[in-house]
Scaffold this motif. Structure first.
Motif, mmCIF file in Angstrom:
data_model
loop_
_atom_site.group_PDB
_atom_site.id
_atom_site.type_symbol
_atom_site.label_atom_id
_atom_site.label_comp_id
_atom_site.label_asym_id
_atom_site.label_seq_id
_atom_site.Cartn_x
_atom_site.Cartn_y
_atom_site.Cartn_z
ATOM 1 N N PHE A 190 0.827 -1.201 0.000
ATOM 2 C CA PHE A 190 0.000 0.000 0.000
ATOM 3 C C PHE A 190 0.865 1.256 0.000
ATOM 4 N N ILE A 239 -2.291 2.320 5.823
ATOM 5 C CA ILE A 239 -3.060 1.084 5.711
ATOM 6 C C ILE A 239 -2.207 -0.041 6.292
ATOM 7 N N ILE A 283 -3.572 -9.451 6.040
ATOM 8 C CA ILE A 283 -4.088 -8.340 5.233
ATOM 9 C C ILE A 283 -3.481 -8.379 3.829
ATOM 10 N N TYR A 332 -5.496 -8.748 0.314
ATOM 11 C CA TYR A 332 -5.293 -7.837 -0.814
ATOM 12 C C TYR A 332 -5.009 -8.624 -2.097
ATOM 13 N N LEU A 342 -11.238 -3.580 -6.852
ATOM 14 C CA LEU A 342 -10.127 -3.559 -5.899
ATOM 15 C C LEU A 342 -9.868 -2.140 -5.403
ATOM 16 N N CYS A 367 -12.449 -0.928 -2.984
ATOM 17 C CA CYS A 367 -12.241 -1.501 -1.647
ATOM 18 C C CYS A 367 -11.101 -0.814 -0.930
ATOM 19 N N LEU A 368 -10.017 -0.490 -1.641
ATOM 20 C CA LEU A 368 -8.881 0.188 -1.019
ATOM 21 C C LEU A 368 -9.231 1.615 -0.615
ATOM 22 N N VAL A 410 -11.208 1.351 2.528
ATOM 23 C CA VAL A 410 -10.337 1.099 3.681
ATOM 24 C C VAL A 410 -9.717 2.404 4.164
ATOM 25 N N VAL A 433 -10.287 -3.400 8.613
ATOM 26 C CA VAL A 433 -9.539 -3.391 7.345
ATOM 27 C C VAL A 433 -9.876 -4.615 6.501
ATOM 28 N N THR A 476 -13.528 -4.478 5.180
ATOM 29 C CA THR A 476 -13.683 -3.498 4.103
ATOM 30 C C THR A 476 -12.975 -3.951 2.839
ATOM 31 N N LEU A 477 -11.802 -4.514 2.992
ATOM 32 C CA LEU A 477 -11.043 -4.986 1.832
ATOM 33 C C LEU A 477 -11.783 -6.104 1.102
#
Length: 247
Positions: free
Chosen positions: A5, A15, A21, A25, A37, A40-41, A44, A69, A72-73
C-alpha cells in the motif's frame, strides 16, 4: 515485510500491512476487477480516516482495526469476476460475507468465533446503514468507510471529517477507473442473473432504471416482476388469506 500500500501523508494514515491483510489484498486482486479492488482500497482508507476523526469511532474502546480493514477490503467479493466463488441464490452482500469468512478461516485459524461473526456482519450489512450504525463500532466503521467512497467530502457527518484534500489524495492513490459505469453493470447483471436477490433492496432499483443490460434492455419486464414481488402486497395478501381461519 514490505507493504503493498502507498503512503498517504496528507490523510496521515497508514493502511496496515501484515501477512493476513496482504493475503486478502492479493485475493481480491486475483478474483475481482481492478476497479472493484480500488473501490475496496479507497473504502479502507476512508474508514481509517474516520476511525481517527469521527468521535463515535475514535472513542470506541478496544477497536479491532484489523477486522475493519479485512472486512472493508473483502466486502465486495460478491462482485468477484471468478464466478465459481459466487452462489446462484444469495444477495451479493451475503456472498461477500461468506467468502470473507471462508478466507480468514482458511488463512488464519486464530480468529475466534466473535471476530469472525463481527466480520461477517460488517460485510453482510455494509449496504444497510440503518442497521450497521447501531451495531459494533467495527461494523459501523466498515459501512461508513464504504459509504464515504460514494459521498466523499459530502458525507453528512458533524464536522465534515473528510476534507477535499484527503479525498483527492485517496482517489489519486486508488483511481476510480470508471467505477460508476462498472457499478451499474454489476448491479444490472445481478438483476438479470439473480433477480430474486434484488427485489427487497436497492439493487432492484438499478434494474428498474437501467434495465438488465445497463442500457434499458428488459427494463419493463423487470419492473413488472418487481411489482409482482412487492413485499407490502405479498404481506397484505398473506394476511388476507389467513382471515378465513380467524372467524
Amino acid at each position: 515485510m514490505s507493504s503493498p500500500f502507498p503512503s498517504l501523508p496528507v490523510s496521515q494514515i497508514t493502511i496496515p500491512s501484515n501477512p493476513l491483510i496482504n493475503a486478502a489484498y492479493a485475493y481480491v486482486k486475483e478474483n475481482c476487477s481492478e476497479c472493484t479492488l480500488n473501490h475496496c482500497l479507497r473504502s479502507v482508507a476512508f474508514g481509517l480516516i474516520l476511525q481517527k476523526k469521527f468521535p463515535p469511532l475514535a472513542n470506541a474502546p478496544d477497536r479491532d482495526t484489523e477486522a475493519v480493514v479485512l472486512s472493508t477490503l473483502l466486502h465486495d467479493m460478491g462482485w468477484a469476476t471468478t464466478k465459481a466463488l459466487l452462489s446462484k441464490d444469495k444477495r451479493f452482500e451475503v456472498d461477500g460475507a461468506n467468502i470473507a469468512r471462508e478466507f480468514v478461516t482458511r488463512e488464519d485459524g486464530k480468529w475466534d468465533k466473535h471476530r469472525i461473526q463481527l466480520m461477517w456482519d460488517a460485510v453482510a450489512l455494509h449496504t444497510t446503514p440503518s442497521i450497521a450504525q447501531h451495531k459494533e463500532p467495527e461494523v459501523f466503521a466498515t459501512q461508513l468507510g464504504i459509504m464515504t467512497d460514494f459521498l466523499g467530502p459530502n458525507l453528512p457527518l458533524p464536522g465534515s471529517p473528510i476534507t477535499i484534500d484527503e479525498y483527492k489524495e485517496i482517489v489519486r492513490a486508488f483511481p476510480r477507473l470508471g467505477f460508476k459505469e462498472e457499478l451499474r453493470g454489476i448491479m444490472c447483471g445481478l438483476c438479470r442473473d439473480k433477480p430474486e436477490t434484488t427485489f427487497d433492496n436497492f439493487v432492484g432499483d438499478f434494474g428498474k432504471i437501467y434495465g438488465l443490460d445497463g442500457k434499458g434492455g428488459g427494463k419493463e419486464e423487470f419492473t413488472k416482476m418487481c411489482e409482482e414481488k412487492n413485499l407490502v402486497r405479498m404481506l397484505e395478501a398473506s394476511l388476507t388469506a389467513l382471515e378465513q381461519y380467524e372467524n
